[in-house]
Design a protein around this motif. Sequence first.
Motif, short mmCIF file in Angstrom:
data_model
loop_
_atom_site.label_atom_id
_atom_site.label_comp_id
_atom_site.label_asym_id
_atom_site.label_seq_id
_atom_site.Cartn_x
_atom_site.Cartn_y
_atom_site.Cartn_z
N TYR A 5 -58.49 -41.23 51.21
CA TYR A 5 -57.83 -39.94 51.13
C TYR A 5 -57.98 -39.24 52.49
O TYR A 5 -59.09 -39.15 53.04
CB TYR A 5 -58.45 -39.08 50.04
CG TYR A 5 -58.26 -39.63 48.65
CD1 TYR A 5 -57.14 -39.31 47.90
CD2 TYR A 5 -59.21 -40.48 48.08
CE1 TYR A 5 -56.96 -39.81 46.61
CE2 TYR A 5 -59.03 -40.98 46.79
CZ TYR A 5 -57.91 -40.65 46.08
OH TYR A 5 -57.74 -41.15 44.82
N ARG A 45 -53.79 -42.50 51.15
CA ARG A 45 -53.17 -41.46 50.33
C ARG A 45 -53.44 -40.11 50.97
O ARG A 45 -54.59 -39.71 51.15
CB ARG A 45 -53.72 -41.50 48.91
CG ARG A 45 -53.03 -40.52 47.95
CD ARG A 45 -53.51 -40.71 46.53
NE ARG A 45 -53.21 -42.05 46.03
CZ ARG A 45 -53.55 -42.49 44.83
NH1 ARG A 45 -54.23 -41.68 44.01
NH2 ARG A 45 -53.25 -43.72 44.45
N GLN A 46 -52.35 -39.43 51.32
CA GLN A 46 -52.48 -38.12 51.95
C GLN A 46 -52.55 -37.04 50.88
O GLN A 46 -51.80 -37.05 49.91
CB GLN A 46 -51.30 -37.85 52.88
CG GLN A 46 -51.42 -36.54 53.65
CD GLN A 46 -50.27 -36.34 54.63
OE1 GLN A 46 -49.35 -37.17 54.70
NE2 GLN A 46 -50.31 -35.25 55.36
N VAL A 47 -53.47 -36.11 51.06
CA VAL A 47 -53.65 -34.98 50.15
C VAL A 47 -53.59 -33.70 50.97
O VAL A 47 -53.78 -33.70 52.19
CB VAL A 47 -54.99 -35.07 49.38
CG1 VAL A 47 -55.02 -36.28 48.48
CG2 VAL A 47 -56.17 -35.11 50.35
N THR A 83 -59.25 -46.80 48.17
CA THR A 83 -58.26 -45.76 48.46
C THR A 83 -58.87 -44.76 49.42
O THR A 83 -59.93 -44.18 49.14
CB THR A 83 -57.82 -45.05 47.17
OG1 THR A 83 -57.30 -46.03 46.25
CG2 THR A 83 -56.74 -44.03 47.47
N ARG A 116 -60.50 -36.84 39.26
CA ARG A 116 -59.24 -37.53 39.00
C ARG A 116 -59.21 -38.01 37.56
O ARG A 116 -60.12 -38.72 37.12
CB ARG A 116 -59.07 -38.72 39.97
CG ARG A 116 -57.74 -39.45 39.80
CD ARG A 116 -57.59 -40.49 40.88
NE ARG A 116 -58.55 -41.58 40.75
CZ ARG A 116 -58.33 -42.69 40.06
NH1 ARG A 116 -57.19 -42.86 39.40
NH2 ARG A 116 -59.24 -43.64 40.01
N ARG A 129 -61.57 -31.91 45.74
CA ARG A 129 -62.26 -33.18 45.59
C ARG A 129 -63.70 -33.11 46.09
O ARG A 129 -64.61 -33.65 45.47
CB ARG A 129 -61.51 -34.28 46.35
CG ARG A 129 -60.19 -34.69 45.74
CD ARG A 129 -59.59 -35.85 46.50
NE ARG A 129 -60.45 -37.03 46.42
CZ ARG A 129 -60.43 -37.92 45.45
NH1 ARG A 129 -59.60 -37.77 44.42
NH2 ARG A 129 -61.24 -38.96 45.46
N THR A 138 -56.27 -36.00 55.28
CA THR A 138 -55.46 -34.81 55.51
C THR A 138 -54.98 -34.82 56.95
O THR A 138 -55.69 -35.29 57.86
CB THR A 138 -56.25 -33.52 55.24
OG1 THR A 138 -57.43 -33.52 56.06
CG2 THR A 138 -56.65 -33.42 53.78
N GLU A 189 -58.12 -31.42 49.01
CA GLU A 189 -59.34 -31.91 49.65
C GLU A 189 -60.54 -31.07 49.27
O GLU A 189 -61.62 -31.61 48.94
CB GLU A 189 -59.15 -31.90 51.17
CG GLU A 189 -60.37 -32.39 51.94
CD GLU A 189 -60.26 -32.13 53.42
OE1 GLU A 189 -61.03 -32.73 54.18
OE2 GLU A 189 -59.41 -31.32 53.82
#
Length: 416
Positions: A170, A197-199, A168, A59, A207, A172, A204
Amino acid sequence: MACASCSTKDGSPKGCKNNGTCGTDSCNKLTVFDWLANMSLPNGENPFNWVEVRYKNGRKEYYHNTENLTLSIGDIVATQAKAGHDIGMVTLTGELVRVQMKRKNIPDSIDESLKVYRKASQKDIDVWQTARDKEEPMKVKARQFAIDLNLQMKISDIEFQGDASKATFYYTAEERVDFRELIKVFAREFRTRIEMRQVGFRQEAARLGGIGSCGRELCCSTWLTDFRSVSTSAARYQQLSLNPQKLAGQCGKLKCCLNYELDTYLDALKNFPKTDTKLYTEKGTAVCQKTDIFKGHMWYAYEGEWMNWHKITADQANEIIELNKQKKKITSLEEYALDLAEDTKAEFENVVGQDSLTRFDSPKRNKKRRNNKRKGHQGNKNTASNKNATPNKNPNQKNKNRNNRRKPQNNKNASK
């Protein structure tokens, strides 16, 4: 290339304890080479006072250096956040930051920009490292809480803010998820501010990282910065089998690398006729069965004779199609296929001086035993000849023997 945090201790490797944020910037994801670092600015030009700061798992954010701090790649800095401050590492400075911001359509207006507060002190780094150590056990508990609440979601990663004031999460999910009750459980258990926070599945995989089916690191986690849509038509153009297990990547979607050579295939296919176009001959109607894009060949078979394929070139196929448009038919495909007849007889030549390929088929004889036998046989011959031969030590004795042999003859003559 190793980094300082991956050193060994007591003979055993420690491994990267920074989860990808090494101080020497050697195992980072999505790193950018500053090819403008050695170039000096023209006279009267001020350096670009924006920096690129990287956080966990690739990020990146861009901050305005209002304090005119002397920053270089690898410095740990405290940056502005919505509430409190965050801790990150500088990955890019100078004029290349301007290029990156323009490429990503990030405005460089001072009013909307975030600022770099200061270089991180040792206290800031200690708080940051302590918060980072809590992320892995928190992720295990968070997943268990989501399972207990029967939520159809997967918590893939947790990232703490540099001052440990916010976490935070993350995740899915295939569909919309009501996680209001989950946030209450997280806040009560972890005692910190929570942000969900949806990714996507591709984000995913980027990351988390990993190894692809090609044996190399994932493109999305090393150098790929944007995710373009990939369709099954890309696999069809490249004549790949539509097998989801082979075409899907770690994220469960179609592999991004299907788009890499797609333009080359599309350019090559411009010279090929459509595979659904039939060739009309006097012998019958031929249908395309297979194409070889690299060699420019096509295989056709007559209707009713599907086992017999005839190979012709793409130019020949286009020529036949043009004749068919003029309502003309060729005699047969065989007259075109004869030009492409290949001699399949394999000829092998001893070009580098190798021995025969069958030299190991015959049993190897023991040369040592044969040499011993020859030596023994020769020795026996020598001993036998030595036994038959009498030693001739005294030459006078030899003359006496000769005289004794002649004496009887002399006596005989005398008696006569």
